[in-house]
Design a protein around this motif. Sequence first.
Motif: not given
Lengths: 193, 386, 96
Positions: A25-32, A152-153, A158-159, A165-167
């Motif tokens: 979740f932190g990582d996803a938020a960082l990406s935003s 978050l958006d 999702l993107k 996950l792909s990595k």
Amino acid sequence: MSKKILEIRWHGRGGQGAKTAALLFGDAALSSGKNIQAFPEYGPERMGAPVASFNRLSDDPITLHCSITNPKIVVVLDPTLMGKVDVIAGLPEDGSIIVNTKETPATVRANLKLKGAKVYTIDASGISKEAIGRDIPNTPMLGALVKVSGFLDFTQMLKDTEVKLSKKFKGKPEIINGNIEAIKKAYAEVAGE
Amino acid sequence: MAIIARTGNEAMAEAMRQINPDVVAAYPITPATEVVMIFASFVADGLVSTEYIPVESEHSAMSACVGASAAGGRVMTATSSQGLALMYEILPIASALRLPIIISEVNRALSGPINIHCDHSDTMAARDFGWIQIFSEDAQEAYDNVLQCLKIAEKVKLPAMATTDGFIISHCMSKIETLEDDEVKKFVGEYSPTLPLLDIKEPKTFGLLDLQDYYFEHKMPVVEAMKEAKKVILEVGKEFGEKYGREYGFFEKYRLDDAEVAIVALGSTAGTAKVVVDDLRDKGVKAGLLKLRVFRPFPAEELAEVLAPLKAVAIMDRSDSYNTQGGPLYTEIRSALFDLAKKPKLINYIYGLGGRDIGLEEINSIYTDLASAEKLAAVNYLGVRE
Amino acid sequence: MSKKLGWKELPFGDSIKAGTAEQFETGDWRSLKPIWYADRCIHCMRCWINCPDSSIEVKDGKMTGIDLKHCKGCGICAFECPVKKPGKAITMEAER
């Protein structure tokens, strides 16, 4: 104090992925573009024992390095913890709790004897078993959390998750797709009162 | 430059990967285990050309580091608490030999009782071994400080430890900005050892027996190098700021210039205190913070200058010296202010031993105390039960 | 005795050029002196290997004598010497 920081507490059992969920979740938020912290309850981890992990999210840099005692959102990955662990400790009146369970929010509220705060439920284990074939509730719970927090958006999240996950699961598209489906489903189905 | 999410341990391991030292000799210990573990995986994956030596104890780790550094290599290790304590015997040998070894040190309480959580007793007990000691508030600073420590150490030819707070930072993932590998390579440069033992054309003996007649003289270069380190730390901190936008000095002043009361703290606690300072400022209290970064060499004159105008200052020690006169930071700052004609009232708080949480309320209570500092005892144990 | 160096004159970093033990004449410590009998010696080099002070002098694979400036008179060479008849090639005698 520090009202601009969103604080989240995750409850799970050792080995269930509460720490990983906070990190994801932190990582996803960082990406935003957010400032983030993600940390486990400090100390030795024991498989099966009740554990907690935490997130701080903010638009501004975060310099707080103390523990989180009044989380705005509590996420319960394992419903069997309720009654054994005080999952609503420090939860403010305007806070929210999200529980992985088949029960309705009203039943959970009654069981927790919770007044105030919002209660959300989602059958993340069921969704996970259906979409991924295993009971790994933390990814669908991410979807529910994004919905409830409104922080978050969702499309962006999702993107980013798909990229990550792909990595990690190169050549296993069923795992990647399963996780994405699970997140979408939980985002759509989480219900609260 | 990349913006990534990393724990303190991951950040320090990343800095080590980019430095690509010749030798890392280490023995993993909580909470620094991951630094060693991650670095070992870099070695296994061929991402570094480092000779990684998994030894049987920290005593051996530091001994191997001394040997490798004397041979002429660029050498690093990581440790914590009892691990650092097991290195103590070798630490002053590294400084006497003038070997720029780097430790990524994760601050953790010393046993006993057995405890794995953060305080500064391990690092503070190593303060008199001729090692440069630089504290980090968060993962970003841990990363930046490992890079800078290497450059400082190699310039003044003293060993250095970059420290970060156990679990609080070492296991907390946060946003950090890393440099490109090439930038790090350029920043740290090629290492050219002063007198490498492996120079077979000029054979030498290392680690002399010096008795009453020479031991004393051989300690003086370490004293001088520490004085030199004060200059170099500032130069390197400035260069880092000019190149990468994050400048470092001996300390960070946070809303201190017009403050009447202030806290002095090391490491992660300083970050939490910033939030308290902001809150107090909103309420009209002239509160400030001094986050000390460099503990060895100790920037006494510089501290005296900025603390002199204040009315009252609380010095926060996350370790006790058991001298009955306060913690190490307090006694050193008190000594630094001794010659001032006008000085602030100084209060010492020993806090957070064994990882006891230090939150906004506790820090706020210290600022409240400072309003009537005259009534307080000199040394206070914050939040301990009686 | 030579003048002692000040700290600013010392070589860098607790190190010194190798081989300075040669300047330290430990032969002064000796109370027993090794006597070498060249005619008995079989040049097996056991004394050379065992001498803690590198005081057995050797040239072209043959023992040539004992460096008495550095020999401390420990007697290891005499003890290790394997020659039996007519007697050891190194024996120890009291210094006088």
